[in-house]
Design a protein around this motif. Structure first.
Motif, PDB file in Angstrom:
ATOM      1  N   THR A  61       9.888 -11.477   0.377  1.00  0.00           N
ATOM      2  CA  THR A  61      10.242 -12.827  -0.060  1.00  0.00           C
ATOM      3  C   THR A  61       9.028 -13.468  -0.717  1.00  0.00           C
ATOM      4  OG1 THR A  61      11.852 -13.066   1.729  1.00  0.00           O
ATOM      5  CG2 THR A  61      11.069 -15.086   0.687  1.00  0.00           C
ATOM      6  N   ILE A  62       9.218 -13.931  -1.954  1.00  0.00           N
ATOM      7  CA  ILE A  62       8.107 -14.481  -2.738  1.00  0.00           C
ATOM      8  C   ILE A  62       8.301 -15.985  -2.923  1.00  0.00           C
ATOM      9  CG2 ILE A  62       6.677 -14.114  -4.788  1.00  0.00           C
ATOM     10  CD1 ILE A  62       8.536 -11.718  -5.439  1.00  0.00           C
ATOM     11  N   TYR A  63       7.232 -16.731  -2.726  1.00  0.00           N
ATOM     12  CA  TYR A  63       7.237 -18.166  -2.997  1.00  0.00           C
ATOM     13  C   TYR A  63       6.229 -18.484  -4.102  1.00  0.00           C
ATOM     14  CZ  TYR A  63      10.066 -19.450   1.078  1.00  0.00           C
ATOM     15  OH  TYR A  63      11.090 -19.604   1.980  1.00  0.00           O
ATOM     16  N   GLN A  64       6.487 -19.582  -4.798  1.00  0.00           N
ATOM     17  CA  GLN A  64       5.582 -20.098  -5.819  1.00  0.00           C
ATOM     18  C   GLN A  64       5.073 -21.458  -5.369  1.00  0.00           C
ATOM     19  OE1 GLN A  64       4.460 -19.050  -9.209  1.00  0.00           O
ATOM     20  NE2 GLN A  64       3.112 -20.764  -8.687  1.00  0.00           N
ATOM     21  N   ASN A  91       3.368  -7.047 -12.093  1.00  0.00           N
ATOM     22  CA  ASN A  91       4.774  -6.640 -12.084  1.00  0.00           C
ATOM     23  C   ASN A  91       5.218  -6.275 -10.678  1.00  0.00           C
ATOM     24  OD1 ASN A  91       5.470  -6.969 -14.757  1.00  0.00           O
ATOM     25  ND2 ASN A  91       4.952  -4.889 -15.353  1.00  0.00           N
ATOM     26  N   LEU A  92       4.361  -5.584  -9.973  1.00  0.00           N
ATOM     27  CA  LEU A  92       4.698  -5.149  -8.624  1.00  0.00           C
ATOM     28  C   LEU A  92       4.899  -6.333  -7.685  1.00  0.00           C
ATOM     29  CD1 LEU A  92       4.950  -2.907  -6.451  1.00  0.00           C
ATOM     30  CD2 LEU A  92       2.479  -3.113  -6.135  1.00  0.00           C
ATOM     31  N   THR A 128       9.744  -6.489  -6.089  1.00  0.00           N
ATOM     32  CA  THR A 128       9.338  -6.857  -4.741  1.00  0.00           C
ATOM     33  C   THR A 128      10.503  -6.957  -3.773  1.00  0.00           C
ATOM     34  OG1 THR A 128       7.602  -8.132  -5.835  1.00  0.00           O
ATOM     35  CG2 THR A 128       7.813  -8.391  -3.473  1.00  0.00           C
ATOM     36  N   THR A 129      11.645  -7.493  -4.229  1.00  0.00           N
ATOM     37  CA  THR A 129      12.783  -7.589  -3.317  1.00  0.00           C
ATOM     38  C   THR A 129      13.347  -6.219  -2.986  1.00  0.00           C
ATOM     39  OG1 THR A 129      14.285  -7.968  -5.196  1.00  0.00           O
ATOM     40  CG2 THR A 129      13.413  -9.903  -4.064  1.00  0.00           C
ATOM     41  N   LEU A 140       0.836  -1.204   0.000  1.00  0.00           N
ATOM     42  CA  LEU A 140       0.000   0.000   0.000  1.00  0.00           C
ATOM     43  C   LEU A 140       0.873   1.257   0.000  1.00  0.00           C
ATOM     44  CD1 LEU A 140      -2.775  -1.026   2.543  1.00  0.00           C
ATOM     45  CD2 LEU A 140      -3.138  -0.483   0.127  1.00  0.00           C
ATOM     46  N   LEU A 141       1.921   1.234   0.798  1.00  0.00           N
ATOM     47  CA  LEU A 141       2.828   2.375   0.862  1.00  0.00           C
ATOM     48  C   LEU A 141       3.569   2.572  -0.466  1.00  0.00           C
ATOM     49  CD1 LEU A 141       4.054   4.587   2.660  1.00  0.00           C
ATOM     50  CD2 LEU A 141       5.792   2.918   3.360  1.00  0.00           C
ATOM     51  N   ALA A 142       4.003   1.442  -1.084  1.00  0.00           N
ATOM     52  CA  ALA A 142       4.777   1.514  -2.326  1.00  0.00           C
ATOM     53  C   ALA A 142       3.953   2.050  -3.496  1.00  0.00           C
ATOM     54  CB  ALA A 142       5.329   0.130  -2.672  1.00  0.00           C
ATOM     55  N   THR A 143       2.635   1.916  -3.417  1.00  0.00           N
ATOM     56  CA  THR A 143       1.768   2.354  -4.517  1.00  0.00           C
ATOM     57  C   THR A 143       0.912   3.558  -4.140  1.00  0.00           C
ATOM     58  OG1 THR A 143       0.115   0.708  -3.808  1.00  0.00           O
ATOM     59  CG2 THR A 143       1.639   0.068  -5.560  1.00  0.00           C
TER      60      THR A 143
END
Length: 268
Positions: A187-190, A173-174, A181-182, A161-164
């Motif tokens: 940290t992103i998982y699939q 993309n975000l 994101t990093t 929310l802050l980043a956008t």
């Protein structure tokens, strides 16, 4: 954990589809009214990230981001450590209910877990963590487009929310491009196999509304013929892809087209 569904008021057919999907997997959901670009023609004039200097985001793409932000605001204020966000054209794996009913399987360091597949090649870390029910999670190392289904931690929702707050970025993309994101420490998982996918990939009744508008705008701009790159540019692209594949191999990463978990319970 709340499961939030983004749905336009003018798309009752999609809401009916999602109601049936959630009934099939035995999970409750909350509908979030999507921001409708038709009612906000000024959206395309809002400030956009420099990434979109050549082809600006359409009003619908910005409306999509604002709709996801409405979900993030709910997750950011909720007591649960995670919330789930879905767009209204998803088809679920038969075992989706087991994962959406309990988030104990989510890795302790996960800020975002992509539940969806877009059937595009992406890159994941080779190290896996089995979470039961035939699913595993891997660190996501390359952009995997699509924001149709994902888990978001309460803190990640606040940070996104802050980043956008003052600039618009395509929502997938975000969230699902590690380059974005990093940069804000996420940290992103699939999830593999994926828990859901857009209906357009497994049926033919719910085409992407945003893709239709994007393609129409591209044609109207007169740049449609620019999509096909010159021969040398394509050769350079293939050389770059090969180099990236070798680099990923050396860093214990692998390319993958994430499959969708079986939709029919009898196939499990």
């Amino acid at each position: 954990m709340k499961c939030l569904i983004i749905n336009l008021d003018r798309s009752p057919d999609r809401l009916a589809h999602m109601t049936a999907e959630f009934a099939r997997i035995g999970i409750a959901f909350e509908r979030i009214a999507a921001i409708d670009a038709r009612q906000h023609p000024d959206l395309g004039l809002q400030r956009q990230h420099a990434l979109y200097a050549v082809q600006r985001l359409s009003g619908s793409e910005i409306a999509c981001l604002h709709s996801h932000r409405a979900c993030w605001a709910i997750i950011a204020q909720d007591d649960a450590p995670y919330g789930a966000v879905f767009e209204d054209d998803m088809v679920f794996s038969a075992k989706a209910g087991a994962l959406l009913a309990d988030t104990n399987w989510v890795p302790a360091d996960a800020d975002i877990v992509k539940l969806e597949t877009f059937f595009h090649t992406t890159v994941i870390q080779r190290e896996r963590a089995s979470i039961g029910h035939g699913f595993s999670v891997f660190r996501l190392r390359k952009n995997h487009i699509g924001a149709g289904g994902y888990l978001l931690s309460r803190q990640a929702a606040r940070d996104l929310l802050l980043a956008t707050a003052e600039i618009n970025v395509a929502v997938d993309n975000l969230i699902f491009d590690p380059a974005f994101t990093t940069s804000i420490g996420k940290t992103i998982y699939q999830l593999v196999p994926a828990l859901c996918a857009q209906e357009q990939f497994v049926g033919a009744s719910l085409p992407s509304l945003i893709a239709q508008e994007r393609d129409a705008a591209w044609v109207a701009s007169g740049r449609a013929n620019e999509r096909r790159k010159p021969v040398m540019a394509r050769i350079k692209r293939e050389v770059w892809r090969t180099a990236r594949w070798i680099a990923d191999l050396c860093r214990f990463r692998r390319q993958i087209v994430v499959p969708l978990g079986s939709i029919e319970a009898g196939d499990q």
